[in-house]
Motif scaffolding. Structure first.
Motif, PDB file in Angstrom:
ATOM      1  N   ALA A   1      -5.641   2.453  -8.941  1.00 60.89           N
ATOM      2  CA  ALA A   1      -5.070   1.402  -8.080  1.00 60.89           C
ATOM      3  C   ALA A   1      -4.291   2.021  -6.919  1.00 60.89           C
ATOM      4  CB  ALA A   1      -4.157   0.499  -8.895  1.00 60.89           C
ATOM      5  N   ASN A   2      -4.588   1.547  -5.710  1.00 64.61           N
ATOM      6  CA  ASN A   2      -3.826   2.010  -4.541  1.00 64.61           C
ATOM      7  C   ASN A   2      -3.335   0.844  -3.687  1.00 64.61           C
ATOM      8  OD1 ASN A   2      -6.194   1.190  -3.298  1.00 64.61           O
ATOM      9  ND2 ASN A   2      -6.934   3.286  -2.949  1.00 64.61           N
ATOM     10  N   GLN A   3      -3.432  -0.377  -4.234  1.00 71.11           N
ATOM     11  CA  GLN A   3      -2.936  -1.564  -3.544  1.00 71.11           C
ATOM     12  C   GLN A   3      -2.459  -2.577  -4.571  1.00 71.11           C
ATOM     13  OE1 GLN A   3      -4.933  -3.551   0.031  1.00 71.11           O
ATOM     14  NE2 GLN A   3      -5.470  -4.983  -1.587  1.00 71.11           N
ATOM     15  N   ILE A   4      -1.346  -3.232  -4.263  1.00 73.22           N
ATOM     16  CA  ILE A   4      -0.808  -4.273  -5.146  1.00 73.22           C
ATOM     17  C   ILE A   4      -0.631  -5.552  -4.328  1.00 73.22           C
ATOM     18  CG2 ILE A   4       1.071  -4.969  -6.677  1.00 73.22           C
ATOM     19  CD1 ILE A   4       1.856  -2.027  -6.896  1.00 73.22           C
TER      20      ILE A   4
ATOM     21  N   THR B   1      -3.672  -5.481  -9.002  1.00 73.19           N
ATOM     22  CA  THR B   1      -3.842  -4.136  -8.451  1.00 73.19           C
ATOM     23  C   THR B   1      -5.324  -3.898  -8.165  1.00 73.19           C
ATOM     24  OG1 THR B   1      -3.963  -3.213 -10.695  1.00 73.19           O
ATOM     25  CG2 THR B   1      -1.820  -3.176  -9.597  1.00 73.19           C
ATOM     26  N   THR B   2      -5.571  -3.172  -7.063  1.00 76.17           N
ATOM     27  CA  THR B   2      -6.937  -2.996  -6.567  1.00 76.17           C
ATOM     28  C   THR B   2      -7.143  -1.555  -6.118  1.00 76.17           C
ATOM     29  OG1 THR B   2      -6.851  -5.261  -5.730  1.00 76.17           O
ATOM     30  CG2 THR B   2      -8.652  -3.877  -4.933  1.00 76.17           C
ATOM     31  N   ASP B   3      -8.364  -1.062  -6.294  1.00 78.16           N
ATOM     32  CA  ASP B   3      -8.776   0.195  -5.681  1.00 78.16           C
ATOM     33  C   ASP B   3      -9.496  -0.170  -4.383  1.00 78.16           C
ATOM     34  OD1 ASP B   3      -9.807   2.589  -4.869  1.00 78.16           O
ATOM     35  OD2 ASP B   3     -11.018   2.950  -6.662  1.00 78.16           O
ATOM     36  N   THR B   4      -8.827   0.016  -3.272  1.00 82.99           N
ATOM     37  CA  THR B   4      -9.413  -0.402  -1.991  1.00 82.99           C
ATOM     38  C   THR B   4     -10.585   0.482  -1.584  1.00 82.99           C
ATOM     39  OG1 THR B   4      -7.787   0.933  -0.772  1.00 82.99           O
ATOM     40  CG2 THR B   4      -7.241  -1.374  -1.164  1.00 82.99           C
TER      41      THR B   4
ATOM     42  N   GLY C   1       0.835  -1.200   0.000  1.00 81.40           N
ATOM     43  CA  GLY C   1       0.000   0.000   0.000  1.00 81.40           C
ATOM     44  C   GLY C   1       0.865   1.242   0.000  1.00 81.40           C
ATOM     45  N   GLU C   2       0.243   2.425   0.129  1.00 79.22           N
ATOM     46  CA  GLU C   2       0.979   3.701   0.105  1.00 79.22           C
ATOM     47  C   GLU C   2       1.834   3.793  -1.160  1.00 79.22           C
ATOM     48  OE1 GLU C   2       0.236   5.823   2.329  1.00 79.22           O
ATOM     49  OE2 GLU C   2      -0.716   4.550   3.820  1.00 79.22           O
TER      50      GLU C   2
ATOM     51  N   ILE D   1      -8.326  -3.564 -10.528  1.00 82.70           N
ATOM     52  CA  ILE D   1      -7.944  -2.716 -11.648  1.00 82.70           C
ATOM     53  C   ILE D   1      -7.248  -3.526 -12.731  1.00 82.70           C
ATOM     54  CG2 ILE D   1      -6.643  -0.672 -12.347  1.00 82.70           C
ATOM     55  CD1 ILE D   1      -8.992  -0.124 -10.435  1.00 82.70           C
ATOM     56  N   ASP D   2      -6.324  -4.386 -12.320  1.00 79.61           N
ATOM     57  CA  ASP D   2      -5.524  -5.136 -13.298  1.00 79.61           C
ATOM     58  C   ASP D   2      -5.031  -6.423 -12.652  1.00 79.61           C
ATOM     59  OD1 ASP D   2      -4.195  -5.642 -15.705  1.00 79.61           O
ATOM     60  OD2 ASP D   2      -2.347  -4.674 -15.002  1.00 79.61           O
ATOM     61  N   ARG D   3      -4.729  -7.409 -13.501  1.00 80.71           N
ATOM     62  CA  ARG D   3      -4.178  -8.684 -13.029  1.00 80.71           C
ATOM     63  C   ARG D   3      -3.317  -9.257 -14.137  1.00 80.71           C
ATOM     64  NH1 ARG D   3      -5.658 -12.498  -9.068  1.00 80.71           N
ATOM     65  NH2 ARG D   3      -5.154 -14.665  -9.552  1.00 80.71           N
ATOM     66  N   GLN D   4      -2.031  -9.504 -13.823  1.00 82.43           N
ATOM     67  CA  GLN D   4      -1.107 -10.040 -14.812  1.00 82.43           C
ATOM     68  C   GLN D   4      -0.274 -11.146 -14.187  1.00 82.43           C
ATOM     69  OE1 GLN D   4       1.243  -7.240 -17.110  1.00 82.43           O
ATOM     70  NE2 GLN D   4      -0.333  -5.642 -16.953  1.00 82.43           N
ATOM     71  N   SER D   5       0.153 -12.103 -15.020  1.00 81.68           N
ATOM     72  CA  SER D   5       1.011 -13.195 -14.566  1.00 81.68           C
ATOM     73  C   SER D   5       2.330 -13.165 -15.325  1.00 81.68           C
ATOM     74  CB  SER D   5       0.326 -14.550 -14.786  1.00 81.68           C
ATOM     75  OG  SER D   5      -0.815 -14.673 -13.950  1.00 81.68           O
TER      76      SER D   5
END
Length: 271
Positions: A112-115, A81-84, A53-54, A90-94
């Protein structure tokens, strides 16, 4: 420069250092949670998760790339990545391989503010067995990279890896060391046991785990014998002390009786 000016500048310097330290802490990407097992067996499947975060607290890193590295083998990374604030993904990659670069982190381009980083792979072989410090491998080393090449280390997570035989040998040595400590605390002579456990550690570090276990078991037996000998000696000393005290009491009583009779004889002769 007089002492008052020196004191003033020293105070300002301390304040500046503390301020810089506070800024550095406040602007760093934070690990908000992780699920990383501290123990892992060689050649077994292993999965770990780290959540960050942050993401944009540092004004110089409003758009940056996340780099990940691991010593696991046959690796797959999954970055989400997520918007909490809304709970939206927001996105998802492998990515496959022992490293990856994820560049879709931009304060202006998305919300996005969280990974969340998940790494899955196979626990690597132990290159060098050492008893004093547990053998570890890097589960995930995460770095924040800005365009232009500058970077900040975010976090590194490690785990102890072992084989079935090395784990059994390490536990047996640890048990022997505990027995030695107990024997020493009881006043026992643990020199023989200490020598055996040192030999066990040498065998462990030479990857001769069967011999390490045998030597450690012998060390534990020697330590237990030393503790029993110390307990027996203490018991003998107590018995001797009690016996000596009893003899002293008897001598005192006998002396008292003798003195009393002598006094009675003296009175009889005087009468």
């Amino acid at each position: 420069m007089n002492s008052s000016h020196s004191s003033k500048w020293a105070t300002l310097a301390v304040v500046a250092i503390l301020a810089l330290a506070a800024v550095g802490t406040a602007t760093a990407v934070q690990v908000t949670s992780d699920d990383v097992s501290s123990e892992a067996q060689v050649d077994e499947d292993y999965t770990a998760t780290v959540t960050l975060g942050e993401l944009y607290q540092n004004p110089d890193y409003t758009s940056w790339t996340l780099r990940g590295e691991t010593e696991l083998t046959d690796v797959t990374w999954t970055v989400t990545t997520t918007d909490t604030d809304t709970g939206n993904q927001i996105d998802r990659q492998s990515f496959d391989g022992q490293s990856f670069n994820y560049s879709n982190i931009d304060a202006e381009a998305n919300d996005a503010n969280q990974i969340t980083i998940e790494v899955t792979g196979t626990v690597p072989e132990v290159e060098n067995f050492t008893y004093a410090e547990e053998e570890t491998f890097v589960v995930a080393a995460l770095t924040q990279v800005r365009d232009g090449g500058t970077s900040n280390e975010i976090a590194t997570r490690e785990a102890h890896h072992y084989t079935e035989d090395s784990r059994a040998a390490r536990q047996t040595i640890a048990d022997a060391e505990a027995a030695i400590d107990e024997a020493a605390a009881a006043g026992g002579d643990t020199s023989t046991a200490e020598s055996s456990v040192e030999s066990a550690i040498s065998a462990y570090e030479g990857e001769n785990f069967e011999n390490a276990q045998t030597l450690a078991e012998r060390a534990q037996s020697e330590a237990e014998s030393a503790e029993q000998s110390a307990a027996s000696a203490q018991q003998r000393n107590q018995l001797l002390m009690y016996g000596g005290a009893a003899v002293l009491v008897l001598l005192l009583v006998g002396g008292g009786i003798y003195w009393y009779r002598q006094q009675q004889d003296d009175y009889s002769r005087l009468g």
